[in-house]
Design an enzyme around this catalytic site. Structure first.
Site, PDB file in Angstrom:
ATOM      1  N   TYR A 137       6.334 -51.066  -1.997  1.00  0.00           N
ATOM      2  CA  TYR A 137       6.155 -52.505  -1.803  1.00  0.00           C
ATOM      3  C   TYR A 137       5.357 -52.722  -0.529  1.00  0.00           C
ATOM      4  O   TYR A 137       5.662 -52.134   0.510  1.00  0.00           O
ATOM      5  CB  TYR A 137       7.508 -53.198  -1.684  1.00  0.00           C
ATOM      6  CG  TYR A 137       7.420 -54.684  -1.424  1.00  0.00           C
ATOM      7  CD1 TYR A 137       6.899 -55.553  -2.390  1.00  0.00           C
ATOM      8  CD2 TYR A 137       7.854 -55.232  -0.220  1.00  0.00           C
ATOM      9  CE1 TYR A 137       6.816 -56.919  -2.159  1.00  0.00           C
ATOM     10  CE2 TYR A 137       7.773 -56.600   0.017  1.00  0.00           C
ATOM     11  CZ  TYR A 137       7.256 -57.440  -0.956  1.00  0.00           C
ATOM     12  OH  TYR A 137       7.190 -58.790  -0.711  1.00  0.00           O
ATOM     13  N   ASP A 142       1.314 -48.000   5.510  1.00  0.00           N
ATOM     14  CA  ASP A 142       2.079 -49.232   5.647  1.00  0.00           C
ATOM     15  C   ASP A 142       3.390 -48.861   6.336  1.00  0.00           C
ATOM     16  O   ASP A 142       4.328 -48.381   5.700  1.00  0.00           O
ATOM     17  CB  ASP A 142       2.312 -49.878   4.282  1.00  0.00           C
ATOM     18  CG  ASP A 142       3.123 -51.174   4.398  1.00  0.00           C
ATOM     19  OD1 ASP A 142       3.517 -51.533   5.532  1.00  0.00           O
ATOM     20  OD2 ASP A 142       3.353 -51.816   3.357  1.00  0.00           O
ATOM     21  N   LYS A 144       8.460 -56.178  10.830  1.00  0.00           N
ATOM     22  CA  LYS A 144       9.892 -55.915  11.019  1.00  0.00           C
ATOM     23  C   LYS A 144      10.250 -55.585  12.473  1.00  0.00           C
ATOM     24  O   LYS A 144      10.331 -56.507  13.271  1.00  0.00           O
ATOM     25  CB  LYS A 144      10.362 -54.866  10.019  1.00  0.00           C
ATOM     26  CG  LYS A 144      10.146 -55.408   8.573  1.00  0.00           C
ATOM     27  CD  LYS A 144      10.807 -54.672   7.449  1.00  0.00           C
ATOM     28  CE  LYS A 144      10.681 -55.490   6.162  1.00  0.00           C
ATOM     29  NZ  LYS A 144      10.047 -54.840   5.051  1.00  0.00           N
TER      30      LYS A 144
END
Ligand code: PLP
Length: 434
Positions: free
Chosen positions: A145, A240, A268
């Site tokens: 994702y 990522d 995050k």
């Protein structure tokens, strides 16, 4: 009233005004069933819900809370900066200092652009890779994702996997057609894609440790071969690290595994709990971003002083804790192997994986190496286990396809309680027939 009566009432009201009652899909508990728990407060490794129940938390706001909730130094730094203005839409010295810190910590990063979320970081990095190479196609791995940008929602894990949405309506087929997917850890498929489309591939984007289909480690040689295929074809390699950045090592997975990507996306942890994302990498590529270069990307609130302050305080704290990653490794090992052994002890097929502050427990005999394998887990049993754990005061991610997160604030006593809770929970699940 049930132990979640207030949450249930609040969810009813929320569902009237927000699709599914939530601001982000996985929070809605659709995959595990039941209704979501509304939180009131959190500190350290624990959260409290609106009904007054307390939980040991392994979600950590889906990753940011590496040092635990409401870290006093982060909260105080944000409070102090807030009193001097919430946003200027003009440069501040905070941004420079923050980017210097990111560059110091993340090996491959020479220049950084700050954005507001992980999704913004990945979509901007993809645009930059396309702009830099002049090529159309991107390669991603099924179950990885990378946020909800159109090109990246093909075979995406996480919420898309949880909800069983095959692709998603609203993504133009022409755009989806430019996205090539391979199974994670599958070098033969990857090589076939590069053989056939090498000249057309702008970039390959990968979670260097996959955390949106459980927790799946890169097999030895996988990231190395990915690097050499990208180099060979002139494609940009994007790590990522929105999840793995500062979570598996201070320098992210690239530092842990010793592979140098061309571009890196972050989010995050670097926001310390406030909305931040970033993308960075080789100077030569980053200088193609506007206003130096022609690839346009902008943001009214990008580099926001509160977000940057929260993130910078986090990164400084991280840099100052010498045993941080050995402790996180130890905690994630204790939790994941402990839960796995409890489940196996009860006769349930289970496996585990962990690295740094992330872990996965899969209801499958062997640890999955790809999304295809992850999907073979006994999801129905996980869902019952999830609810039984809630009743025991443990908050796991509400999906069989999410990684768990430990923080530096988790204690050995809490880990021991979680393993006792796991025993009671699996006993309850098996006693009720599942
Ligand atoms: C969470 C995540 C994203 C998306 O970040 P948002 O801040 O939710 O937009 C992108 N990539 C990875 C690997 C993630 O885990």
């Amino acid at each position: 009233m049930s132990r979640n009566g207030i949450s249930e009432a609040m969810f009813k009201a929320a569902a009237e005004v927000m699709p599914g009652g939530v601001s982000s899909p996985v929070r809605a508990f659709r995959s595990v069933g039941g209704t979501p728990i509304f939180f009131k407060s959190a500190s350290g490794a624990e959260v409290e819900d609106v009904d007054g129940n307390r939980y040991i938390d392994f979600v950590g706001s889906w990753g940011p809370m590496l040092l635990g909730h409401a870290h006093p130094e982060v909260v105080e730094a944000v409070r102090e900066v807030a009193s001097r203005g919430l946003s200027f839409g003009a440069p501040t010295p905070l941004e420079t200092e923050f980017c210097e810190l990111i560059i110091e910590l993340v090996p491959s990063v020479e220049m950084v652009r700050l954005v507001n979320s992980g999704t913004e970081a990945t979509m901007s990095a993809i645009r930059l890779a396309r702009g830099y190479t002049g090529r159309p196609k991107i390669v991603k791995f099924s179950g990885c994702y990378h946020g909800h940008e159109d090109s990246l929602l093909v075979q995406a894990g996480s919420g898309v996997a949880t909800l069983g949405i095959p692709g998603t309506p609203g993504v133009l087929p022409a755009l989806a057609a430019e996205t090539l997917t391979a199974p994670y850890n599958d070098l033969a498929s990857l090589e076939a894609i590069f053989d056939r489309f090498g000249e057309e591939i702008a970039c390959c984007i990968v979670e260097p440790v996959a955390g949106n289909m459980g927790c799946i480690l890169p097999q030895p040689g996988f990231l190395e071969r990915l690097r050499s295929l990208c180099t060979g074809s002139g494609a940009v390699l994007i790590f990522d690290e929105v999840m793995t950045g500062f979570r598996v090592a201070a320098g992210g997975a690239q530092a842990r595994y010793g592979i140098t990507p061309d571009l890196t996306t972050l989010g995050k942890v670097i926001g310390g709990g406030l909305p931040v994302g970033a993308y960075g990498g080789r100077r030569e590529i980053m200088e193609r971003v506007a206003p130096v270069g022609p690839v346009y990307q902008a943001g009214t609130l990008s580099g926001n002083p509160l977000s940057v302050t929260a993130g910078m305080t986090m990164l400084k704290l991280i840099r100052g804790i010498p045993d941080l990653y050995t402790r996180l490794d130890d905690l994630s090992r204790q939790v994941s192997e402990g839960m796995r052994d409890v489940l196996r002890g009860a006769g349930v097929a289970a496996s585990s994986a962990h690295v740094g502050g992330m872990f996965g427990v899969s209801f499958r005999e062997e640890a999955p190496r790809s999304y295809e394998e992850a999907k073979e887990a006994d999801v129905a049993r996980f869902n019952r286990f999830f609810h039984a754990m809630l009743r025991q005061g443990v908050y796991l991610a509400p999906s069989a396809f999410e990684a768990g997160f430990v923080s530096y604030a988790h204690t050995d006593a809490q880990v021991a309680r979680v393993l006792e809770a796991s025993e009671a929970a699996i006993r309850e699940v098996l006693a009720s027939g599942g």
